[in-house]
Design a protein around this motif. Structure first.
Motif, PDB file in Angstrom:
ATOM      1  N   GLU A 192       0.593  -0.891   0.244  1.00 43.50           N
ATOM      2  CA  GLU A 192       0.257   0.183   0.064  1.00 43.50           C
ATOM      3  C   GLU A 192       0.825   1.226  -0.182  1.00 43.50           C
ATOM      4  N   VAL A 193       0.236   2.167  -0.805  1.00 43.32           N
ATOM      5  CA  VAL A 193       0.926   3.303  -0.450  1.00 43.32           C
ATOM      6  C   VAL A 193       0.683   4.102   0.195  1.00 43.32           C
ATOM      7  N   PRO A 194       2.135   4.609   1.003  1.00 46.31           N
ATOM      8  CA  PRO A 194       1.254   5.145   2.369  1.00 46.31           C
ATOM      9  C   PRO A 194       1.747   6.398   1.661  1.00 46.31           C
ATOM     10  N   LEU A 195       0.740   7.825   2.174  1.00 50.52           N
ATOM     11  CA  LEU A 195       0.607   9.028   1.636  1.00 50.52           C
ATOM     12  C   LEU A 195       0.088   9.603   2.725  1.00 50.52           C
ATOM     13  N   ALA A 196       0.777  11.566   2.595  1.00 50.67           N
ATOM     14  CA  ALA A 196       0.325  12.402   3.579  1.00 50.67           C
ATOM     15  C   ALA A 196      -0.086  13.934   2.605  1.00 50.67           C
ATOM     16  N   THR A 197      -1.096  14.024   3.621  1.00 42.45           N
ATOM     17  CA  THR A 197      -2.192  15.322   2.779  1.00 42.45           C
ATOM     18  C   THR A 197      -2.200  16.117   3.380  1.00 42.45           C
ATOM     19  N   PHE A 198      -2.368  17.670   3.249  1.00 40.12           N
ATOM     20  CA  PHE A 198      -2.609  18.543   3.658  1.00 40.12           C
ATOM     21  C   PHE A 198      -3.683  19.077   3.526  1.00 40.12           C
ATOM     22  N   ASP A 199      -4.462  18.734   2.836  1.00 40.38           N
ATOM     23  CA  ASP A 199      -5.751  18.905   1.803  1.00 40.38           C
ATOM     24  C   ASP A 199      -7.394  18.441   1.901  1.00 40.38           C
ATOM     25  N   PHE A 200      -7.998  18.457   2.763  1.00 43.37           N
ATOM     26  CA  PHE A 200      -9.095  17.682   2.779  1.00 43.37           C
ATOM     27  C   PHE A 200      -9.661  16.761   1.880  1.00 43.37           C
ATOM     28  N   ALA A 201      -9.719  17.500   0.512  1.00 43.03           N
ATOM     29  CA  ALA A 201     -10.730  17.368  -0.491  1.00 43.03           C
ATOM     30  C   ALA A 201     -10.262  15.902  -0.553  1.00 43.03           C
ATOM     31  N   ILE A 202      -8.856  15.929  -0.700  1.00 43.87           N
ATOM     32  CA  ILE A 202      -8.046  14.954  -0.768  1.00 43.87           C
ATOM     33  C   ILE A 202      -7.877  13.603  -0.032  1.00 43.87           C
ATOM     34  N   ALA A 203      -8.162  14.799   0.945  1.00 50.49           N
ATOM     35  CA  ALA A 203      -7.833  12.951   2.548  1.00 50.49           C
ATOM     36  C   ALA A 203      -9.473  11.969   2.455  1.00 50.49           C
ATOM     37  N   GLU A 204     -10.156  12.904   2.451  1.00 50.89           N
ATOM     38  CA  GLU A 204     -11.534  12.686   2.336  1.00 50.89           C
ATOM     39  C   GLU A 204     -11.831  11.756   0.799  1.00 50.89           C
ATOM     40  N   THR A 205     -11.280  12.029  -0.256  1.00 49.74           N
ATOM     41  CA  THR A 205     -11.564  10.818  -1.746  1.00 49.74           C
ATOM     42  C   THR A 205     -11.148   9.699  -1.149  1.00 49.74           C
ATOM     43  N   LEU A 206      -9.347   9.898  -0.509  1.00 50.63           N
ATOM     44  CA  LEU A 206      -9.038   8.742  -0.533  1.00 50.63           C
ATOM     45  C   LEU A 206      -9.676   7.980   0.634  1.00 50.63           C
ATOM     46  N   ASN A 207      -9.912   8.509   1.475  1.00 50.85           N
ATOM     47  CA  ASN A 207     -10.968   7.546   2.528  1.00 50.85           C
ATOM     48  C   ASN A 207     -12.135   6.958   2.037  1.00 50.85           C
ATOM     49  N   ALA A 208     -12.621   8.093   0.497  1.00 50.54           N
ATOM     50  CA  ALA A 208     -13.828   6.980   0.504  1.00 50.54           C
ATOM     51  C   ALA A 208     -13.136   5.814  -0.890  1.00 50.54           C
ATOM     52  N   ILE A 209     -12.722   5.836  -1.217  1.00 49.01           N
ATOM     53  CA  ILE A 209     -12.031   4.419  -2.680  1.00 49.01           C
ATOM     54  C   ILE A 209     -11.082   3.822  -1.577  1.00 49.01           C
ATOM     55  N   GLY A 210     -11.552   3.732   0.071  1.00 45.04           N
ATOM     56  CA  GLY A 210     -10.756   2.136   0.574  1.00 45.04           C
ATOM     57  C   GLY A 210      -9.364   2.616   0.898  1.00 45.04           C
ATOM     58  N   HIS A 211      -8.305   4.125   0.997  1.00 47.44           N
ATOM     59  CA  HIS A 211      -6.842   4.271   1.252  1.00 47.44           C
ATOM     60  C   HIS A 211      -6.760   5.669   1.763  1.00 47.44           C
ATOM     61  N   PRO A 212      -7.479   5.692   2.599  1.00 42.66           N
ATOM     62  CA  PRO A 212      -6.907   6.874   3.743  1.00 42.66           C
ATOM     63  C   PRO A 212      -5.381   6.934   3.849  1.00 42.66           C
ATOM     64  N   PRO A 213      -5.311   8.175   3.621  1.00 43.07           N
ATOM     65  CA  PRO A 213      -3.437   8.298   3.777  1.00 43.07           C
ATOM     66  C   PRO A 213      -3.215   8.641   5.235  1.00 43.07           C
ATOM     67  N   LYS A 214      -2.118   8.527   5.152  1.00 41.70           N
ATOM     68  CA  LYS A 214      -1.978   7.919   6.336  1.00 41.70           C
ATOM     69  C   LYS A 214      -0.995   9.509   7.323  1.00 41.70           C
ATOM     70  N   PHE A 215      -1.142  10.226   6.697  1.00 47.11           N
ATOM     71  CA  PHE A 215      -0.752  11.582   7.397  1.00 47.11           C
ATOM     72  C   PHE A 215      -1.680  13.041   6.831  1.00 47.11           C
ATOM     73  N   LEU A 216      -1.819  13.660   7.816  1.00 43.21           N
ATOM     74  CA  LEU A 216      -2.846  15.002   7.170  1.00 43.21           C
ATOM     75  C   LEU A 216      -2.691  15.807   7.996  1.00 43.21           C
ATOM     76  N   SER A 217      -2.626  16.740   7.774  1.00 45.60           N
ATOM     77  CA  SER A 217      -2.163  17.919   8.747  1.00 45.60           C
ATOM     78  C   SER A 217      -3.559  19.354   8.897  1.00 45.60           C
ATOM     79  N   GLY A 218      -4.269  19.260  10.107  1.00 48.53           N
ATOM     80  CA  GLY A 218      -5.358  19.639  10.251  1.00 48.53           C
ATOM     81  C   GLY A 218      -6.532  19.117  10.604  1.00 48.53           C
ATOM     82  N   LEU A 219      -6.172  17.648  10.782  1.00 49.44           N
ATOM     83  CA  LEU A 219      -7.069  16.653  11.030  1.00 49.44           C
ATOM     84  C   LEU A 219      -8.719  16.772  12.260  1.00 49.44           C
ATOM     85  N   GLU A 220      -7.265  18.180  13.022  1.00 48.21           N
ATOM     86  CA  GLU A 220      -8.986  17.450  13.907  1.00 48.21           C
ATOM     87  C   GLU A 220      -9.686  19.684  13.884  1.00 48.21           C
TER      88      GLU A 220
END
Length: 333
Positions: free
Chosen positions: A53-81
């Motif tokens: 699995e490709v470990p990914l980091a993102t600083f953007d929630f549009a990217i993060a929620e899309t990855l999560n929706a297709i079953g590959h949530p990011p390993k890192f996310l800034s601004g999560l809270e």
């Protein structure tokens, strides 16, 4: 003379001082060994899949929620809270490591366990590119008004393309296409339920007693009005983020169904309080009761997941409000 030791689970028989295994027991043991090897191989393959699995980091929630929706949530996310608070989705990415404040991500933490790719959505974080490229490969996904400098793009096409690109990057192209197809079917179904609503819609978020934000192209709200076949009553200028702040004055001349967006940060009932005080209560649509309030439980510049959450809330409240209006008209006749 042969000596049999029945208490031996291996059913060992001694014959002429040479042990040998009973054929039936040998077959059983062979089968057990085969099953054990299969189990071990299965575990190895699963471990290999996990490691692939490709470990990914993102600083953007549009990217993060899309990855999560297709079953590959990011390993890192800034601004999560902050994203959880804004979209009212606590625990949306339970296994993601929070990199801290969205605009000042913890790059030391990120570099301590580098991902394979860092995903950003310019112009945000563009100033960090030199430092980010020292940590991992950086991929850029401009969205909405920033997706095309010629301003000839279509927001919907951009969001669909983001989903496909992320699916390819994560090794989940089929999941991405399935999610796009399901989303389109969902929006088409919602659109059919709005056939009785023909008045323009004005999307407003009250900031205080004197100022409000209106939304249009360049945001999830504006994109979804267009996708659902609704007319946006705001035809004035918009900022680079698909919204603009106005005073109450220009809103008095707009004849439309008012949709007030509840604040993700304000107290419960804050919108109704503002509508009962000061000049907002004098808006024609408010005086006529031609308005509704919807919760903000999505990211305004999100991907398909945000669009679905907003669309569900919008359509539900519009239909509910339209039914109330129809009932009131019937009783007045």
């Amino acid at each position: 003379m042969a000596l049999l030791y029945p208490q031996n689970t291996g059913m060992i028989v001694t014959y002429q001082n040479r042990p040998f295994y009973h054929p039936a027991r040998y077959k059983s043991m062979a089968l057990s060994i085969t099953l054990l090897i299969s189990l071990l191989m299965s575990n190895v393959l699963r471990a290999s899949d996990g490691n692939s699995e490709v470990p990914l980091a993102t600083f953007d929630f549009a990217i993060a929620e899309t990855l999560n929706a297709i079953g590959h949530p990011p390993k890192f996310l800034s601004g999560l809270e902050g994203y959880e608070t804004y979209s009212r989705q606590e625990g949306i990415l339970p296994h993601a490591t929070n990199l801290g404040y969205r605009h000042l991500p913890n790059l030391e933490l990120l570099s301590s366990d580098p991902p394979q790719h860092i995903l950003i959505s310019p112009p945000a974080h563009a100033s960090l590119l030199p430092r980010l490229r020292k940590i991992a490969d950086v991929k850029e996904y401009p969205l909405y008004r920033h997706a095309d400098i010629e301003d000839v793009h279509n927001d919907w096409d951009t969001i669909e393309e983001l989903t496909r690109q992320l699916g390819d990057l994560a090794g989940q192209p089929d999941a991405a296409e399935n999610y796009i197809e399901q989303s389109n079917e969902h929006f088409t179904s919602l659109k059919r339920t709005l056939t009785g609503i023909d008045s323009p819609v004005l999307l407003v978020r009250l900031m205080d007693e004197r100022h409000a934000r209106v939304y249009g192209a360049g945001s999830v709200e504006g994109m979804m009005l267009n996708r659902l076949g609704l007319q946006n009553a705001w035809q004035g200028d918009l900022g680079q983020w698909g919204m603009t702040t106005v005073s109450a004055t220009p809103l008095f001349d707009i004849d439309a169904k008012l949709v007030f967006l509840d604040s993700p940060y304000g107290p419960d009932g804050g919108v109704r309080q503002l509508l009962s005080d000061g000049q907002w209560r004098h808006l024609p649509s408010v005086k006529q009761g031609n308005y509704t309030i919807i919760p903000v439980n999505y990211w305004s510049w999100g991907g398909l997941p945000a669009a679905r959450r907003f669309a569900d809330s919008l359509v539900s409240r519009l239909i509910e409000s339209d039914n109330i209006d129809s009932a009131s008209a019937d009783t007045s006749q």
